[in-house]
Design a protein around this motif. Structure first.
Motif, mmCIF file in Angstrom:
data_model
loop_
_atom_site.group_PDB
_atom_site.id
_atom_site.type_symbol
_atom_site.label_atom_id
_atom_site.label_comp_id
_atom_site.label_asym_id
_atom_site.label_seq_id
_atom_site.Cartn_x
_atom_site.Cartn_y
_atom_site.Cartn_z
ATOM 1 N N TYR A 94 5.575 0.825 2.701
ATOM 2 C CA TYR A 94 4.507 1.017 3.815
ATOM 3 C C TYR A 94 5.169 0.537 4.967
ATOM 4 O O TYR A 94 4.865 1.196 6.131
ATOM 5 C CB TYR A 94 3.482 0.160 3.135
ATOM 6 C CG TYR A 94 2.041 0.323 4.374
ATOM 7 C CD1 TYR A 94 1.367 1.582 4.259
ATOM 8 C CD2 TYR A 94 1.928 -0.807 5.264
ATOM 9 C CE1 TYR A 94 0.181 1.458 5.428
ATOM 10 C CE2 TYR A 94 0.868 -0.663 6.000
ATOM 11 C CZ TYR A 94 0.205 0.612 6.243
ATOM 12 O OH TYR A 94 -0.893 0.449 7.048
ATOM 13 N N PRO A 110 0.852 -1.070 0.120
ATOM 14 C CA PRO A 110 0.023 0.003 -0.157
ATOM 15 C C PRO A 110 0.862 1.169 -0.028
ATOM 16 O O PRO A 110 1.809 1.328 0.525
ATOM 17 C CB PRO A 110 -0.919 -0.221 1.323
ATOM 18 C CG PRO A 110 -0.597 -1.468 1.625
ATOM 19 C CD PRO A 110 0.748 -2.091 1.093
ATOM 20 N N LEU A 111 0.245 2.557 -0.669
ATOM 21 C CA LEU A 111 1.092 3.597 -0.327
ATOM 22 C C LEU A 111 1.353 3.985 1.094
ATOM 23 O O LEU A 111 0.624 3.883 1.857
ATOM 24 C CB LEU A 111 0.097 4.811 -1.367
ATOM 25 C CG LEU A 111 -0.001 4.708 -2.596
ATOM 26 C CD1 LEU A 111 -0.561 5.883 -3.261
ATOM 27 C CD2 LEU A 111 1.377 4.420 -3.338
ATOM 28 N N ALA A 112 2.276 4.642 1.310
ATOM 29 C CA ALA A 112 2.764 5.120 2.283
ATOM 30 C C ALA A 112 2.305 6.464 2.579
ATOM 31 O O ALA A 112 2.650 7.080 3.694
ATOM 32 C CB ALA A 112 4.379 5.257 2.556
#
Lengths: 650, 342
Positions: B328, B315-317
């Motif tokens: 992430y 997932p995007l951070a």
């Protein structure tokens, strides 16, 4: 020590208070809306670690995302690719709980940081303050259902002193129709009361008004659909899974007067179905129920009072009248009016004893009309068949079937029966010490708006003062918001089944959290939310299916009797008293009698319950000379006819 | 768990089982001690931001030539295979400092907190390896310039003290900003020490790969381990020259440069290459430099590790501003440490 389920958290934005706290749990914890939890504080207060009990009222779940758009970007707009992420986003389950109880109670402080545990049996009892009445020799606990969460399955009890008086009383049930909430819950709770109401608190009975369909018509018949889980619930809660043992049904006759106006008309169930008929004396007391304010002005009221006090049930004579009267029935009252008006006309009087002729005519019209409007219930001849006031039995149910009656008749029945109950309870001559009166469709009888009616005033009176007498109102309705506030406000205990979302949007439910309201709108069959004076917050419980045959199944198993002839109706009525009565015997007996006469004879026989039914019945019919055949007469020889050509013949 | 620094533990706060000294403990100890400055001990709130926020002088961006170890010169390679989840853990540390008070002479009394953690991935969820992080809290002062009664107070209260002058003589005084810089460097070194310690322990006990935030060349034994992979997000030093710069800046998403060796006198030699995680207009956007142990390098391993790093793009951070280069798992490490650090 139970497993730690969560931890209390508080922030400046979302602080804990003495009545509310927040905690988080693992994602797979068995916590949901309505779950009861125990918080073990970490910081001693006055030398003791505080414990708080709460019920979950709201839940939140969120991730570390600032905006959903970030997740869209992260997966290139492809929802299906989310599972390809090697790491799941951090997610939280955060719950808000309403405090049920602090231990110790003082000083009352905000819930402090601590560990959160699923409540066990003892915790549930403590949280709901049941420890004060559900245990020991003097317990007054009435099981209302089973609280379930995770591995916990704890009985929840109501306090009889707060359900049937004298501390508080009355029960109100709300829920949408057709989801086994209102009627089922009342049937279950009555069974529970009968099983658990302490004997030393006195004798208890129930009077149920069946206002729609066959709902309460088979309370003495066993259920056909109890499954193992239901039986387990009955066993856990200590209530026998069997129908009511002592049930009596009352219903007026149909307008024709042949059969009783009830769906419980199958002959196999006729043994405990009794007619409900009243005469002039019984009805005149409640004339105002049937006569609205337009009907009754001060003048008419004065005349009615005069009739009640001076005319009914006593010899009455007057110079205007052609003869003396003793008025005991509507028929005799009509005769009295006719004689009076005839006398006034003959003497050209416009008023009689200060009552104007127009007022007399109006009162005559309204009163004599009652027997027409309530035909089947009100008899012209004064025959009375009533509930056994004075001989009510302990743990008995008296069902009054008014489902098929006109509104006027329903109101009259309700008003008179409740008044009788009240008077008898006041004088301690009813036969029992507590009576539960169950009324469905309360919004119809005690609406929040509309004109004041006698029935609404009566319901208000029960709600506000009944608990001191032992007169307890169990009422149900689909929309609580449409019931008079003082009626529902005086109900110490409230049950809620699945609710209509529109109803939940009304101000009366504003104190519930959005999550609780959502749960209420999606409750399964057999689930209830319970409010009770001992519970500081509502709790959710599960109750078993009633152990009695449902109305729908009952009418299939015991089909309604076909439209009856006069002969068959009489046969059926008398056969309950004497099984040797046959249709042929009845046909022979009533062959020459008028219909009204036959019905009157039947009613009197039913009331008298004589040993020799046949003789008594026949004695009530007028004696008639048997017709003789004209063919048996001796023929007289005809006169000789005149000759055809006789000019003097006729 | 970080070594209990210099007798820490007598005073502390509890956070997830970690005992460490907090700012409040230090202030409490000082208030109870003699020799308070005029106006009493108080937390400096004006003109004393966190050192991490101070615009300290930094080295200017520069190019540095590196020795190619994959081909003759720096070029790019396209990764054909799909990203692959290969990391079992993530390692990162944080540091924070606060100026408690300026002593007479502009000597800063600084409280520093450093922490490092390995977050292990099990069933796609991150858990703290060994149950707790390494944590160190200290007071950073130039001891030669600090009144003796203050030092005795810290000692009596069990508050560890770090000498930012490292024993050097400062009898002629020091520029206050230099003292701040020295403190900041000391805190940074303490963080690196914790991170190195954790990385070494992981590599010594586990045979699975750990994603280390930043380079590994200074990570002691971990720099030689096949299980540590360093991922560098900032590029003030670009290891290229001439046409190599263009190769790096023109990388497309999913492309890497050929590898080169980074060697310095004080650090362990490592194999390194650049990898573009996402396309973007800025030449440095989504550009990371990966470091692995020199001895473990092969072109195939570089491809495989690149696929691992590419897999960590989701997932995007976000909402971290460095989301385009940050995994992430590393963002999770930072969030975890900030949640539990005193």
């Amino acid at each position: 020590m139970t497993t730690v389920l969560g931890r209390v958290v508080a922030t400046e934005r979302r602080p804990n208070t003495p009545h509310e706290f927040h905690f988080w749990t693992a994602l797979d914890s068995p916590v949901g809306i309505g779950t009861i939890v125990r918080v073990e504080g970490a910081t001693p207060v006055n030398g003791a670690l505080p414990v708080a009990f709460g019920v979950v009222t709201e839940g939140f779940g969120y991730t570390d995302l600032d905006t959903p758009l970030h997740d869209v970007l992260g997966h290139d707009g492809q929802p299906g690719s989310a599972h390809q992420s090697p790491t799941r986003r951090t997610e939280i389950r955060l719950y808000t709980a309403a405090v049920l109880r602090h231990v110790p109670e003082e000083p009352l402080q905000p819930v402090g940081m601590g560990t959160v545990h699923l409540a066990d049996d003892a915790d549930v009892a403590a949280a709901l303050r049941m420890d004060g009445y559900a245990f020991g020799e003097n317990k007054t606990a009435i099981p209302v259902g089973l609280y379930r969460a995770g591995a916990t399955s704890s009985p929840v009890h109501l306090d009889a002193d707060f359900l049937l008086g004298p501390e508080a009383a009355h029960l109100n049930i709300s829920g949408v129709s057709g989801l086994a909430t209102k009627t089922s819950a009342v049937e279950w709770l009555l069974a529970s009361i009968f099983a658990h109401f302490p004997e030393k608190k006195g004798r208890v009975a129930a009077v149920c008004f069946n206002v729609k369909g066959p709902d309460l018509c088979f309370l003495d018949q066993p259920a056909t659909r109890l499954d193992d889980s239901d039986r387990a619930l009955y066993e856990t809660l200590g209530v026998p899974a069997e129908p009511f043992q002592n049930v009596h049904y009352y219903a007026p006759y149909t307008a024709r007067g042949y059969a009783l106006n009830t769906l419980r008309s199958n002959e196999a169930l006729a043994h405990n179905v009794h007619p409900l008929t009243w005469g002039l004396r019984e009805v005149l007391q409640f004339a105002e129920v049937l006569l609205n304010k337009d009907d009754i002005d001060a003048k008419a009221d004065a005349l009615i009072d005069f009739i009640k006090e001076r005319v009914v049930d006593q010899p009455f004579s007057d110079s205007v009248l052609e003869h003396d009267h003793t008025v005991q029935s509507f028929g005799e009252l009509e005769g009295w009016f006719r004689d009076l008006l005839h006398g006034m006309e003959a003497k050209n009087q416009e008023s009689w004893r200060t009552h104007h002729v127009a007022t007399i005519r109006k009162v005559r019209n309204r009163l004599t009309n009652i027997s027409t409007r309530c035909r089947g219930l009100v008899t012209d001849d004064g025959t009375v068949s009533d509930l056994p006031f004075g001989a009510f039995e302990d743990r008995a149910v008296y069902v009054v079937d008014v489902a098929n009656l006109e509104e006027d008749a329903q109101d009259l029945i309700f008003a008179r029966i409740v008044s009788q109950l009240r008077e008898r309870l006041e004088s301690r001559t009813l036969g029992v010490d507590h009576v539960v009166v169950f009324v469905d469709e309360l919004n119809k009888y005690a609406p929040s708006d509309g004109p004041d009616t006698y029935v609404r005033a009566m319901l208000l009176d029960i709600a506000e003062r009944g608990r001191y007498l032992g007169l307890v109102l169990f009422a149900a309705q689909q929309f609580r918001s449409q019931v008079h506030r003082r009626v529902v406000g005086n109900c110490g205990t409230a049950l809620f089944g699945r609710m209509d979302p529109d109803e939940l949007a009304t101000p009366g439910y504003a104190t519930l959290s959005p999550a609780t309201r959502t749960k209420l709108s999606t409750l399964e069959k057999g689930q209830l939310m319970v409010r009770h004076p001992h519970f500081t917050q509502p709790v959710f419980v599960r109750f078993p299916r009633p152990a009695v045959l449902s109305g729908r199944e009952g009418v299939e198993k015991f089909p309604q009797a076909l439209e009856q002839t006069l002969e068959s109706a009489v046969t059926r009525a008398l056969r309950v008293l004497d099984p040797s009565v046959t249709l042929d015997w009845v046909k022979e007996s009533i062959a020459l009698a008028e219909e009204d006469e036959v019905i009157r004879a039947r009613n009197k026989t039913q009331m008298a319950k004589p040993e020799d039914v046949k003789s008594y019945f026949r004695s009530q019919l007028k004696r008639r000379v048997a017709p003789k055949s004209t063919e048996s007469r001796a023929r007289v020889a005809p006169l000789k006819s005149s000759p055809p050509d006789d000019p003097y013949s006729f | 768990m970080a070594p209990a620094a210099d007798g820490a533990g007598a005073v502390g706060v509890t956070a997830v089982g970690v005992t460490a000294v907090g700012v409040a403990d230090v202030l409490r100890a000082l208030r109870a001690a003699p020799g308070a400055p005029e106006g009493g001990w108080r937390l400096e709130t004006t003109g004393a931001p966190s050192l991490e926020r101070m615009a300290l002088e930094m080295e200017p961006p520069r190019l540095e030539a590196a020795l190619p170890i994959e081909g003759e010169a720096l070029s790019y390679r396209v990764l054909d295979a799909e990203p692959l989840a290969g990391f079992h853990a993530f390692l990162d540390g944080i540091q924070s400092t606060r100026v408690l008070q300026y002593l007479p002479g502009g000597v800063p009394l600084i409280f520093g907190t450093v922490a490092a953690v390995v977050r292990e991935r099990r069933d796609r969820e991150l858990h703290t390896w060994n149950g707790e992080p390494d944590l160190s809290t200290r007071v950073y002062v130039p001891t030669a310039l600090t009144p003796a009664e203050h030092l005795r107070t810290f000692d009596a209260a069990g508050i560890p003290v770090h000498d930012t002058l490292d024993g050097a003589d400062a009898s002629d005084g020091q520029h206050p900003q230099l003292l701040l810089t020295l403190a900041r460097t000391a805190v940074q070194r303490e963080r690196e020490r914790l991170e190195t310690s954790l990385a070494e322990r992981w590599c010594a006990t586990r045979d699975q790969s750990v994603y280390v935030d930043g380079g590994i060349s200074g990570a002691g034994l971990a720099a030689r381990s096949p299980h540590a992979v360093g991922v560098v997000k900032s590029h003030r030093t670009l290891y290229a020259s001439g046409d190599g710069v263009g190769v790096i800046t023109r990388l497309r998403a999913g492309q890497r440069t050929t590898a080169f060796e980074i060697r310095s006198a004080r650090r362990t030699a490592v194999a390194s290459w650049y990898l573009r995680l996402r396309d973007g207009g800025d030449p440095m956007f989504a550009l990371v430099r990966i470091e692995v142990a020199r001895d473990t390098f092969t072109a195939e391993r570089a491809d495989e590790v690149s696929r691992w790093v590419l897999a960590e793009r989701t997932p995007l951070a976000l909402p971290d501003q460095r989301w385009h280069t940050m995994a992430y798992g590393i963002a999770d490490c930072e969030r975890y440490l900030r949640a539990i650090a005193p």
